[in-house]
Design a protein around this motif. Structure first.
Motif, PDB file in Angstrom:
ATOM      1  N   GLN A   1       0.811  -1.276  -0.096  1.00  0.00           N
ATOM      2  CA  GLN A   1       0.059   0.012   0.045  1.00  0.00           C
ATOM      3  C   GLN A   1       0.849   1.206   0.021  1.00  0.00           C
ATOM      4  N   THR A   2       0.648   2.096  -0.979  1.00  0.00           N
ATOM      5  CA  THR A   2       1.374   3.441  -0.849  1.00  0.00           C
ATOM      6  C   THR A   2       0.615   4.350  -0.137  1.00  0.00           C
TER       7      THR A   2
ATOM      8  N   TYR B   1       1.886  -4.243   3.575  1.00  0.00           N
ATOM      9  CA  TYR B   1       3.181  -3.557   3.735  1.00  0.00           C
ATOM     10  C   TYR B   1       2.913  -1.953   3.449  1.00  0.00           C
ATOM     11  N   LEU B   2       3.214  -1.048   4.224  1.00  0.00           N
ATOM     12  CA  LEU B   2       3.112   0.680   3.906  1.00  0.00           C
ATOM     13  C   LEU B   2       4.455   0.877   2.990  1.00  0.00           C
TER      14      LEU B   2
ATOM     15  N   ALA C   1      -1.865  -3.081  -3.844  1.00  0.00           N
ATOM     16  CA  ALA C   1      -1.882  -4.184  -4.727  1.00  0.00           C
ATOM     17  C   ALA C   1      -1.340  -5.349  -4.140  1.00  0.00           C
ATOM     18  N   GLU C   2      -2.057  -6.520  -4.830  1.00  0.00           N
ATOM     19  CA  GLU C   2      -1.467  -7.683  -4.084  1.00  0.00           C
ATOM     20  C   GLU C   2      -0.455  -8.291  -4.810  1.00  0.00           C
TER      21      GLU C   2
END
Length: 338
Positions: A96-97, A187-188, A103-104
């Motif tokens: 994740q942004t 995850y960021l 997106a996986e």
């Protein structure tokens, strides 16, 4: 919270200077499963080692600050490891942004696939060395017994990422590894993080290559290490070379500095061996790089340097890139599943 209730959550405050210490103390007071640990700042490896020392559970998960372990992760992974008798369970992540886009990642193997001794060597270890997924420890659930029996901990004060070296040792010791295929971790992607804040340096790139080569020879004997590592570091080498033409020096000085770098045995090996088709470039650029590779192999360094100069003139401003440091923030959260 996690759907699996029989767990302990260890929060490590690695010498933070903000309110983190007080926050985790409050969480520990309000939740019986949470334990707060405070220590002087020592970096990600030191913090994770402290968490491992305190963990009492049968299985271990790691979570970096700002990231998220999905609610059913511990329960499903625990069941999978019990059913298969695996020492490690691998899973997928969602990236994740900052703007909320998520997106996986794609499937790497068939869901539920189990890897034994030689299968690990042929299928998993080359992905570690090439930098393609898998390096980070928050991608896996680990058997606490495996870690303790083999006295495996995070190497501290190393040049390259502690996660990768930890995983190389753990996966080498594991008898059986299972790939879940499910997404259990969010995850960021943080701008300005340790992995995105520094330009490549020849000394560090060379040291990283040598350390990976050492561990690759130790744990990945079946892999073509020279090819894999050259492919891994070629983008950093090009970034370094193109950067020489973006300084404030005279053209003559920049040209001579670039030729000097091209004479370096390490640089020339990476450029001569790497498969340029793996670079994130369009076909016209790849065709040009084939000519560049021919010049490097024939030691025609003067025209090769001029090609780099031409490339620097049309090169767009790149995103900051670090040569494959794989450590996360310095306050990891360790889940120990009992």
């Amino acid at each position: 919270g996690q759907s699996l209730k029989d767990i302990e959550i260890i929060l490590v405050d690695d010498g933070s200077t903000d309110r983190s210490g007080g926050i985790i103390d409050e969480l520990a007071r309000n939740h019986a499963v949470i334990r707060a640990v405070h220590k002087p700042n020592g970096g990600a490896a030191s913090a994770r080692n402290e968490g491992l020392k305190r963990a009492a559970g049968e299985y271990i998960l790691f979570v970096d600050s700002d990231d998220l372990l999905l609610p059913d992760a511990a329960e499903k992974l625990y069941r999978l490891m019990c059913e298969t008798g695996a020492d490690i369970a691998m899973f997928r992540i969602q990236m994740q942004t900052a703007d909320g886009t998520a997106a996986e990642e794609e499937l790497l193997f068939e869901p539920g696939r189990v890897f034994h001794e030689k299968e690990k060597e042929w299928n998993i270890f080359p992905l570690f060395l090439s930098g393609k997924k898998l390096n980070e420890v928050w991608r896996n659930m680990y058997s606490s017994r495996l870690l303790k029996q083999n006295r495996i901990s995070f190497p501290e004060n190393l040049v390259i990422g502690e996660d990768l070296l930890f995983n190389l040792k753990v996966f080498s010791a594991a008898r059986k590894v299972v790939y879940s295929g499910e997404v259990f971790y969010r995850y960021l992607k943080r701008e300005g993080s340790l992995t995105m804040s520094k330009a490549p340096d020849l000394g560090e790139i060379r040291r990283q290559y040598k350390e990976l080569e050492y561990y690759g020879n130790l744990y990945c004997r079946q892999a073509d290490l020279t090819q894999i590592l050259s492919d891994r570091f070629v983008q950093d080498v090009f970034t370094l070379l193109l950067g020489k033409f973006q300084t404030e020096e005279t053209f003559s000085a920049k040209y001579l500095a670039t030729v000097h770098l091209l004479k370096d045995p390490f640089i020339s090996q990476v450029l001569a061996v790497s498969d340029y088709r793996r670079l994130p470039l369009g076909n016209p650029f790849i065709q040009v790089l084939k000519i560049f590779k021919f010049l490097v192999r024939r030691r025609r360094l003067a025209p090769a340097a001029l090609m780099l100069w031409a490339g620097s003139m049309v090169r767009r401003r790149p995103r900051s890139r670090v040569p494959h440091r794989i450590s996360g923030p310095e306050q990891p959260i360790s889940f120990s599943v009992e």
